[in-house]
Design a protein around this motif. Structure first.
Motif, PDB file in Angstrom:
ATOM      1  N   LYS A 252       0.813  -1.208   0.000  1.00  0.00           N
ATOM      2  CA  LYS A 252       0.000   0.000   0.000  1.00  0.00           C
ATOM      3  C   LYS A 252       0.851   1.263   0.000  1.00  0.00           C
ATOM      4  N   ILE A 253       1.933   1.257   0.781  1.00  0.00           N
ATOM      5  CA  ILE A 253       2.726   2.484   0.902  1.00  0.00           C
ATOM      6  C   ILE A 253       3.449   2.823  -0.400  1.00  0.00           C
ATOM      7  N   LYS A 254       3.765   1.834  -1.206  1.00  0.00           N
ATOM      8  CA  LYS A 254       4.505   2.125  -2.435  1.00  0.00           C
ATOM      9  C   LYS A 254       3.682   2.940  -3.431  1.00  0.00           C
ATOM     10  N   ASN A 255       2.365   2.976  -3.234  1.00  0.00           N
ATOM     11  CA  ASN A 255       1.493   3.737  -4.129  1.00  0.00           C
ATOM     12  C   ASN A 255       1.008   5.055  -3.512  1.00  0.00           C
ATOM     13  N   ILE A 256       1.574   5.411  -2.361  1.00  0.00           N
ATOM     14  CA  ILE A 256       1.149   6.624  -1.661  1.00  0.00           C
ATOM     15  C   ILE A 256       2.194   7.725  -1.828  1.00  0.00           C
ATOM     16  N   ASN A 257       1.741   8.920  -2.197  1.00  0.00           N
ATOM     17  CA  ASN A 257       2.625  10.087  -2.199  1.00  0.00           C
ATOM     18  C   ASN A 257       2.662  10.635  -0.782  1.00  0.00           C
ATOM     19  N   ILE A 258       3.505  10.063   0.050  1.00  0.00           N
ATOM     20  CA  ILE A 258       3.482  10.332   1.483  1.00  0.00           C
ATOM     21  C   ILE A 258       3.774  11.796   1.795  1.00  0.00           C
ATOM     22  N   TYR A 259       4.548  12.467   0.950  1.00  0.00           N
ATOM     23  CA  TYR A 259       4.896  13.866   1.187  1.00  0.00           C
ATOM     24  C   TYR A 259       3.657  14.753   1.203  1.00  0.00           C
ATOM     25  N   THR A 260       2.710  14.469   0.343  1.00  0.00           N
ATOM     26  CA  THR A 260       1.506  15.287   0.260  1.00  0.00           C
ATOM     27  C   THR A 260       0.450  14.886   1.277  1.00  0.00           C
ATOM     28  N   GLU A 261       0.578  13.707   1.866  1.00  0.00           N
ATOM     29  CA  GLU A 261      -0.444  13.212   2.788  1.00  0.00           C
ATOM     30  C   GLU A 261      -0.166  13.623   4.233  1.00  0.00           C
ATOM     31  N   SER A 262       1.059  13.484   4.699  1.00  0.00           N
ATOM     32  CA  SER A 262       1.382  13.810   6.087  1.00  0.00           C
ATOM     33  C   SER A 262       2.860  14.125   6.210  1.00  0.00           C
ATOM     34  N   LYS A 263       3.176  15.387   6.410  1.00  0.00           N
ATOM     35  CA  LYS A 263       4.578  15.794   6.526  1.00  0.00           C
ATOM     36  C   LYS A 263       5.233  15.158   7.750  1.00  0.00           C
ATOM     37  N   GLU A 264       4.473  15.012   8.844  1.00  0.00           N
ATOM     38  CA  GLU A 264       5.048  14.448  10.062  1.00  0.00           C
ATOM     39  C   GLU A 264       5.417  12.989   9.866  1.00  0.00           C
ATOM     40  N   VAL A 265       4.499  12.218   9.292  1.00  0.00           N
ATOM     41  CA  VAL A 265       4.777  10.804   9.018  1.00  0.00           C
ATOM     42  C   VAL A 265       5.914  10.683   8.014  1.00  0.00           C
ATOM     43  N   CYS A 266       5.869  11.525   6.983  1.00  0.00           N
ATOM     44  CA  CYS A 266       6.903  11.511   5.945  1.00  0.00           C
ATOM     45  C   CYS A 266       8.283  11.784   6.538  1.00  0.00           C
ATOM     46  N   LYS A 267       8.356  12.694   7.474  1.00  0.00           N
ATOM     47  CA  LYS A 267       9.635  13.068   8.074  1.00  0.00           C
ATOM     48  C   LYS A 267      10.148  11.988   9.025  1.00  0.00           C
ATOM     49  N   LEU A 268       9.247  11.390   9.807  1.00  0.00           N
ATOM     50  CA  LEU A 268       9.687  10.397  10.782  1.00  0.00           C
ATOM     51  C   LEU A 268      10.187   9.117  10.115  1.00  0.00           C
ATOM     52  N   MET A 269       9.658   8.782   8.966  1.00  0.00           N
ATOM     53  CA  MET A 269      10.056   7.527   8.333  1.00  0.00           C
ATOM     54  C   MET A 269      11.530   7.510   7.924  1.00  0.00           C
ATOM     55  N   PRO A 270      12.064   8.527   7.246  1.00  0.00           N
ATOM     56  CA  PRO A 270      13.518   8.505   6.984  1.00  0.00           C
ATOM     57  C   PRO A 270      14.350   8.665   8.252  1.00  0.00           C
ATOM     58  N   ILE A 271      13.858   9.419   9.240  1.00  0.00           N
ATOM     59  CA  ILE A 271      14.586   9.487  10.511  1.00  0.00           C
ATOM     60  C   ILE A 271      14.753   8.086  11.085  1.00  0.00           C
ATOM     61  N   SER A 272      13.692   7.290  11.012  1.00  0.00           N
ATOM     62  CA  SER A 272      13.749   5.908  11.498  1.00  0.00           C
ATOM     63  C   SER A 272      14.642   5.051  10.614  1.00  0.00           C
ATOM     64  N   ALA A 273      14.523   5.252   9.304  1.00  0.00           N
ATOM     65  CA  ALA A 273      15.294   4.430   8.367  1.00  0.00           C
ATOM     66  C   ALA A 273      16.793   4.692   8.476  1.00  0.00           C
ATOM     67  N   PHE A 274      17.173   5.934   8.779  1.00  0.00           N
ATOM     68  CA  PHE A 274      18.590   6.297   8.879  1.00  0.00           C
ATOM     69  C   PHE A 274      19.208   5.877  10.208  1.00  0.00           C
TER      70      PHE A 274
END
Length: 354
Positions: A252-274
């Protein structure tokens, strides 16, 4: 001074008596509430309204109107009918104390008043995320916070509760457009519990009781909360998007433009990934596990200077080969940069950005 909008102190004084009130524990609780409300005088009415609606959902699972008259009647009636009046005032004071923690997590995390969060900076980062975008979770969190203060509640680790709520928020928000009824999940859990909390049809069906204090004094714990969250991810969304495994979430996430949906979620995901990884010699964009203590990002805080802005690798304004307009806001085309670096990088060539 009594909290003016609560119009509540009079009832407490009437019950205890004027002479007894000044030496009572209830007076100390009312002062704690007042201390919170006067922190931001310009937002006093808003702060009071939010506090009462949170308290109502946490105390008895009731979704309360923000209208002043409705809130006054609610507090008056609750105080009148309860046999443990001091406990009711205490619970309202604890809710105000948690609101203080909630607000300080973003404004000045160094002033957080519970050492557990100071000593667990990952939990503090998570609370900062929630405080920006997930206010509906306050009733649930304040309920766990209240129980964590009890002497016999050693099993409750409030930091782990914050992390679980954040994980639920991110898994939910990253896999869909819009909120898809996430607020209703919290309201259902607090007020009614869950009738059939199951992840798939093979599992035994069990009822999870309400989490509000008046309907469930003791039987809330982290494992039950996680079970409820798994149930909501599987079948609690209004969009019927069932998430019951890593594979279904990825699909499901691969088809979501996460940047336009939730900046907070979008930001936390790379913080977690890094977190805990370093660039790999196997190729650009690949990572490998780092040594312990190297490249820790989750404990830096959500607004750490290196994470100030979200940058598109393929710019938003000119499409590069291999990145379509439909995918330019997807997670794989995003990274985090300080604002100053982001401004200088702008729309430079790919080799410059790399």
């Amino acid at each position: 001074m009594c909290p003016s909008r609560l119009n509540y102190c009079t009832k407490v004084v009437e019950h205890i008596g004027l002479e007894g009130y000044f030496d009572s524990q209830s007076k100390k609780y009312m002062e704690q509430i007042e201390d919170y409300l006067k922190l931001d005088p310009k937002r006093r009415d808003t702060s009071t309204s939010q506090l009462i609606t949170t308290f109502s959902l946490s105390e008895n699972g009731r979704t309360l109107s923000k209208r002043l008259r409705v809130q006054r009647i609610y507090l008056r009636d609750e105080y009148k009918k309860t046999n443990t009046k001091e406990d009711l005032v205490k619970n309202l004071a604890i809710a105000s104390k948690f609101y203080n923690i909630w607000n300080l997590s973003n404004k000045n995390p160094d002033e957080i008043i519970i050492n557990e969060l100071k000593n667990d900076k990952v939990a503090l980062t998570c609370l900062q995320v929630l405080a920006k975008k997930h206010i509906i979770s306050i009733a649930l969190l304040s309920r766990f916070y209240s129980k964590s203060l009890l002497e016999d509640s050693d099993a409750i680790d409030f930091r782990d509760v914050i992390k679980a709520v954040t994980a639920f928020f991110v898994l939910w928000g990253s896999a869909r457009t819009g909120t898809a009824g996430i607020d209703n999940c919290y309201r259902e859990l607090m007020s009614k519990g869950i009738k059939n909390p199951r992840i798939n049809v093979e599992q035994e069906q069990n009822k999870i009781p309400p989490f509000c204090r008046q309907k469930n004094v003791d039987d809330i714990n982290l494992e039950v909360l996680k079970k409820a969250f798994r149930y909501f991810l599987f079948e609690g969304a209004t969009d019927k998007a069932k998430i019951y495994s890593k594979e279904t979430w990825l699909s499901k996430i691969k088809n979501i433009n996460i940047y336009t949906e939730s900046k907070e979620v979008c930001k936390l995901m790379p913080i977690s990934a890094f977190d805990g990884v370093v660039p790999s010699g196997q190729g650009i964009g690949l990572v490998e596990e780092a040594r312990s203590g190297v490249s820790e990002t989750l404990n830096k805080g959500f607004d750490y200077s290196f994470f100030q802005s979200i940058e598109h690798i393929s710019p938003q304004r000119n499409n590069w080969s291999g990145v379509t307009d439909e995918r330019k806001h997807a997670l794989g085309n995003l990274t985090l940069l300080p604002i100053s670096t982001n401004s200088s990088v702008g729309n430079q060539e790919l080799k410059e950005k790399m």
